[in-house]
Each structure stands twice: as C-alpha cells, then as structure tokens.
Scaffold this motif. Structure first.
Motif, mmCIF file in Angstrom:
data_model
loop_
_atom_site.group_PDB
_atom_site.id
_atom_site.type_symbol
_atom_site.label_atom_id
_atom_site.label_comp_id
_atom_site.label_asym_id
_atom_site.label_seq_id
_atom_site.Cartn_x
_atom_site.Cartn_y
_atom_site.Cartn_z
ATOM 1 N N LEU A 142 26.676 45.275 40.322
ATOM 2 C CA LEU A 142 27.241 44.288 41.247
ATOM 3 C C LEU A 142 28.718 44.077 40.945
ATOM 4 C CD1 LEU A 142 26.838 42.085 43.468
ATOM 5 C CD2 LEU A 142 26.388 40.481 41.588
ATOM 6 N N ILE A 143 29.547 44.141 41.969
ATOM 7 C CA ILE A 143 30.967 43.844 41.853
ATOM 8 C C ILE A 143 31.211 42.523 42.587
ATOM 9 C CG2 ILE A 143 33.309 44.700 42.149
ATOM 10 C CD1 ILE A 143 31.545 46.631 40.581
ATOM 11 N N LEU A 144 31.698 41.517 41.879
ATOM 12 C CA LEU A 144 31.981 40.211 42.470
ATOM 13 C C LEU A 144 33.447 40.144 42.871
ATOM 14 C CD1 LEU A 144 31.124 37.271 43.132
ATOM 15 C CD2 LEU A 144 31.747 36.682 40.765
ATOM 16 N N VAL A 145 33.704 39.800 44.141
ATOM 17 C CA VAL A 145 35.072 39.767 44.665
ATOM 18 C C VAL A 145 35.362 38.383 45.238
ATOM 19 C CG1 VAL A 145 36.758 40.896 46.152
ATOM 20 C CG2 VAL A 145 34.812 42.204 45.295
ATOM 21 N N PRO A 146 35.989 37.497 44.469
ATOM 22 C CA PRO A 146 36.419 36.213 45.029
ATOM 23 C C PRO A 146 37.531 36.437 46.051
ATOM 24 C CG PRO A 146 36.332 36.147 42.615
ATOM 25 C CD PRO A 146 36.243 37.582 43.016
ATOM 26 N N LEU A 147 37.421 35.783 47.202
ATOM 27 C CA LEU A 147 38.412 35.941 48.275
ATOM 28 C C LEU A 147 39.043 34.602 48.590
ATOM 29 C CD1 LEU A 147 36.423 38.232 50.755
ATOM 30 C CD2 LEU A 147 38.163 38.937 49.094
ATOM 31 N N ALA A 148 40.369 34.589 48.678
ATOM 32 C CA ALA A 148 41.096 33.390 49.080
ATOM 33 C C ALA A 148 42.081 33.754 50.187
ATOM 34 C CB ALA A 148 41.809 32.769 47.881
ATOM 35 N N ASN A 149 43.034 34.619 49.870
ATOM 36 C CA ASN A 149 44.028 35.047 50.857
ATOM 37 C C ASN A 149 43.433 36.149 51.732
ATOM 38 O OD1 ASN A 149 46.245 36.188 52.224
ATOM 39 N ND2 ASN A 149 47.643 35.572 50.593
ATOM 40 N N PRO A 150 43.341 35.945 53.047
ATOM 41 C CA PRO A 150 42.766 36.975 53.916
ATOM 42 C C PRO A 150 43.485 38.317 53.827
ATOM 43 C CG PRO A 150 42.976 34.896 55.095
ATOM 44 C CD PRO A 150 43.695 34.715 53.797
ATOM 45 N N ASP A 151 44.797 38.290 53.557
ATOM 46 C CA ASP A 151 45.555 39.535 53.501
ATOM 47 C C ASP A 151 45.143 40.425 52.334
ATOM 48 O OD1 ASP A 151 47.007 38.880 55.748
ATOM 49 O OD2 ASP A 151 48.666 37.982 54.642
ATOM 50 N N ARG A 152 44.467 39.859 51.336
ATOM 51 C CA ARG A 152 44.001 40.660 50.195
ATOM 52 C C ARG A 152 42.596 41.221 50.414
ATOM 53 N NH1 ARG A 152 47.482 39.783 46.074
ATOM 54 N NH2 ARG A 152 48.473 37.747 45.910
ATOM 55 N N ALA A 153 41.877 40.696 51.376
ATOM 56 C CA ALA A 153 40.450 40.995 51.490
ATOM 57 C C ALA A 153 40.186 42.488 51.666
ATOM 58 C CB ALA A 153 39.847 40.206 52.651
ATOM 59 N N ASP A 154 40.914 43.151 52.539
ATOM 60 C CA ASP A 154 40.670 44.561 52.816
ATOM 61 C C ASP A 154 40.807 45.391 51.549
ATOM 62 O OD1 ASP A 154 40.438 47.102 53.783
ATOM 63 O OD2 ASP A 154 41.926 46.909 55.351
ATOM 64 N N THR A 155 41.934 45.240 50.832
ATOM 65 C CA THR A 155 42.175 46.048 49.636
ATOM 66 C C THR A 155 41.144 45.757 48.549
ATOM 67 O OG1 THR A 155 44.551 46.311 50.025
ATOM 68 C CG2 THR A 155 43.799 46.455 47.740
ATOM 69 N N LEU A 156 40.877 44.483 48.275
ATOM 70 C CA LEU A 156 39.950 44.140 47.204
ATOM 71 C C LEU A 156 38.537 44.650 47.494
ATOM 72 C CD1 LEU A 156 41.049 40.482 46.314
ATOM 73 C CD2 LEU A 156 41.568 42.598 45.070
ATOM 74 N N VAL A 157 38.074 44.470 48.709
ATOM 75 C CA VAL A 157 36.725 44.907 49.048
ATOM 76 C C VAL A 157 36.635 46.432 49.062
ATOM 77 C CG1 VAL A 157 34.979 44.924 50.884
ATOM 78 C CG2 VAL A 157 36.143 42.799 50.274
ATOM 79 N N THR A 158 37.684 47.103 49.539
ATOM 80 C CA THR A 158 37.698 48.564 49.531
ATOM 81 C C THR A 158 37.633 49.103 48.109
ATOM 82 O OG1 THR A 158 38.951 48.679 51.612
ATOM 83 C CG2 THR A 158 39.025 50.610 50.175
ATOM 84 N N LEU A 159 38.417 48.519 47.194
ATOM 85 C CA LEU A 159 38.369 48.938 45.793
ATOM 86 C C LEU A 159 36.988 48.653 45.197
ATOM 87 C CD1 LEU A 159 41.841 47.741 44.421
ATOM 88 C CD2 LEU A 159 41.152 50.071 45.025
ATOM 89 N N ALA A 160 36.420 47.514 45.549
ATOM 90 C CA ALA A 160 35.105 47.151 45.017
ATOM 91 C C ALA A 160 34.038 48.152 45.447
ATOM 92 C CB ALA A 160 34.725 45.747 45.468
ATOM 93 N N TYR A 161 34.051 48.546 46.726
ATOM 94 C CA TYR A 161 33.073 49.525 47.179
ATOM 95 C C TYR A 161 33.296 50.879 46.505
ATOM 96 C CZ TYR A 161 30.983 46.582 50.756
ATOM 97 O OH TYR A 161 30.280 45.585 51.401
ATOM 98 N N GLY A 162 34.545 51.195 46.202
ATOM 99 C CA GLY A 162 34.818 52.433 45.484
ATOM 100 C C GLY A 162 34.244 52.420 44.082
ATOM 101 N N LEU A 163 34.221 51.238 43.432
ATOM 102 C CA LEU A 163 33.683 51.112 42.083
ATOM 103 C C LEU A 163 32.156 51.055 42.067
ATOM 104 C CD1 LEU A 163 36.119 48.475 40.520
ATOM 105 C CD2 LEU A 163 35.993 50.906 39.975
ATOM 106 N N ALA A 164 31.569 50.556 43.145
ATOM 107 C CA ALA A 164 30.108 50.383 43.199
ATOM 108 C C ALA A 164 29.442 51.679 43.634
ATOM 109 C CB ALA A 164 29.755 49.256 44.175
ATOM 110 N N PRO A 165 28.504 52.224 42.848
ATOM 111 C CA PRO A 165 27.803 53.446 43.259
ATOM 112 C C PRO A 165 27.172 53.265 44.634
ATOM 113 C CG PRO A 165 27.278 52.882 40.980
ATOM 114 C CD PRO A 165 28.046 51.730 41.536
ATOM 115 N N ARG A 166 27.240 54.296 45.458
ATOM 116 C CA ARG A 166 26.836 54.164 46.859
ATOM 117 C C ARG A 166 25.374 53.764 47.018
ATOM 118 N NH1 ARG A 166 28.361 55.029 51.950
ATOM 119 N NH2 ARG A 166 30.492 55.407 51.281
#
Length: 265
Positions: free
Chosen positions: A1-25
């Motif tokens: 499990l990768i936990l991604v706290p979100l506050a600024n909407p402008d960061r959401a795309d990059t953070l979630v994309t990196l998180a999915y890259g780290l999480a095995p498919r």
C-alpha cells in the motif's frame, strides 16, 4: 500500500502517478488521502460541507491519474482540524509500505517538516518526499543526480523510484551517481564502490562520478546546477532533525526539484 496525502490539487497528478509506479500492478494499492480541515471536532454541517468541497479538486485529479494508469482508485476523506494528526493516524491504521508526500520547500523549522519527523519516527513506513513546485512532473526529466555517501548501499526503494521516473519521462534520462571525497587517494576506492552500486541498479560505470573536495555540500550544490532532479537519502534518528542543514541548503540552492527518501529508524 502506498499512502498519498493530498492537499494542493496541482500536486495530485504527479504524486498519484509516482505512487502507482511504485505499487506492483497486481498486488499493489494506492490510497489517496484528503483531509477536510476544520476548526473543532464537530463543525456545523455547512462548515463541514465547505471543507469537504475544498478536497474535491485534488481527488478529481487523483481519479484522472488512476484512470490514465488503468489502476483501481481508492480514496479516503477525513474531517479533522489537525492534518498532521490525521495523516499519522491513517498511516498507523493502514500500515502502508510507503508514505508519499509533496512539499514546496524542505525547511527544518516548518510545520510540514515536523510532520515528516512524526511520520518516520512513529511508523514502519518508508517516507518519500517530493520537494518541487506544485505543477512539476517527471515528463521533462533528462538528468537525475544521485549523491551517495560512503556507507550507502543498494536501496530497493531508490531503485524503484529511479525506474518510475525514467519511464515517466518523455526523454532518455541520464542518471549520475555522485560521490565526494576529501582526498585524491580516496578516488579509486570510491569509484569502485560506485560502480558496484550502478551495476546493482542496471546502470553503467559511465554513470558514476567522483569529485575531490574538502567541501562536500558545495560540490554537490555545484553539480546540481546541471540536473533536472536530485535524489537523496535522509537519516532518521531519534533526537536528530530529519531535515538537517545540508538538506536545507541543497533544497534552497540546487535550482531543481528534489526527492528525499527516509527509512524508519
């Protein structure tokens, strides 16, 4: 499990994309966490709805990123007056492998930095901090600088992150492993160790560089001027600040975004 706290909407795309890259498919999961910040434990309904609405844009962009990655979308919204307490609580309850957070500036005195220390010292999760402008993303990366110390060994999380960043870039990414030594006589041994590290990561000896300098922080700052991103490790030890003077200086003077990795003490 990768936990991604979100506050600024402008960061959401990059953070979630990196998180999915780290999480095995197949087995990996990503949990987007939005905190509806309110004063007091139980606000009136109108105040609660306003706080909830403020979270929606970040969650919308996280959902778009998950659809683009063709991965399941999972999110939690928690209403609380203490954002840091909420993130720490969810991390304790859900036991993520990694907590991935975004920040505008690594500053030891900031409230955000105190939250990072709280997370790494009270959780079993690894911590990845993306210090970058809110709209930054990896698609334009060309060169990543990875300073390493004398005791640095192979770090699977660092290797996974480098792989994700290289895949997400629209260009061929050059990764440079940099070691700074104080004496010329140390160069050969340091370079040999760097070669071993590079080979463990599937990189070439040509990706390694050793610089001789009595002032390691200045040498790294100078090398960072031609990089698009720096990746460093943070030392998590009780009684010592997670963000030390060198990391603060690098964040201020490097002239490019920075990703920092910390493992539980």
């Amino acid at each position: 499990l990768i936990l991604v706290p979100l506050a600024n909407p402008d960061r959401a795309d990059t953070l979630v994309t990196l998180a999915y890259g780290l999480a095995p498919r197949r087995a990996g999961r990503v949990l987007a966490l939005a905190v509806a910040s309110v004063e007091g434990e139980f606000p009136d309904p109108e105040t609660g709805l306003i706080a909830y609405e403020r979270c929606q844009e970040a969650l919308r962009r996280a959902l778009v990123a998950s659809c683009r990655a063709q991965r399941p979308f999972e999110a939690s919204v928690v209403m609380d007056g203490d954002v840091g307490r909420t993130i720490a609580k969810i991390a304790a309850e859900r036991s993520p492998e990694v907590v991935l957070v975004g920040m505008s500036r690594l500053d030891a005195a900031s409230q955000a930095s105190r939250l990072l220390e709280r997370l790494i010292l009270n959780s079993e999760a690894d911590l990845v901090v993306v210090e970058a402008p809110p709209s930054w993303g990896p698609k334009d990366l060309r060169r990543i600088l990875v300073p390493v110390g004398g005791q640095t060994s192979h770090d699977p999380l660092r290797a996974r992150l480098l792989g994700v960043l290289a895949r997400e870039s629209q260009h061929e990414v050059q990764i440079t492993f940099l070691r700074v030594v104080a004496e010329e006589g140390e160069r050969a041994r340091a370079l040999a160790k760097l070669h071993e590290l590079a080979l463990d990561l599937g990189r070439r000896p040509e990706d390694c560089e050793v610089v001789v300098s009595k002032d390691a922080p200045s040498a790294i700052v100078e090398a960072a001027q031609t990089a698009d991103l720096i990746m460093i490790g943070l030392s998590a030890q009780a009684g010592r600040p997670l963000i030390g003077p060198f990391v603060e200086r690098l964040a201020k003077e490097a002239g490019c975004p920075l990703i920092a990795i910390a493992h539980p003490a």
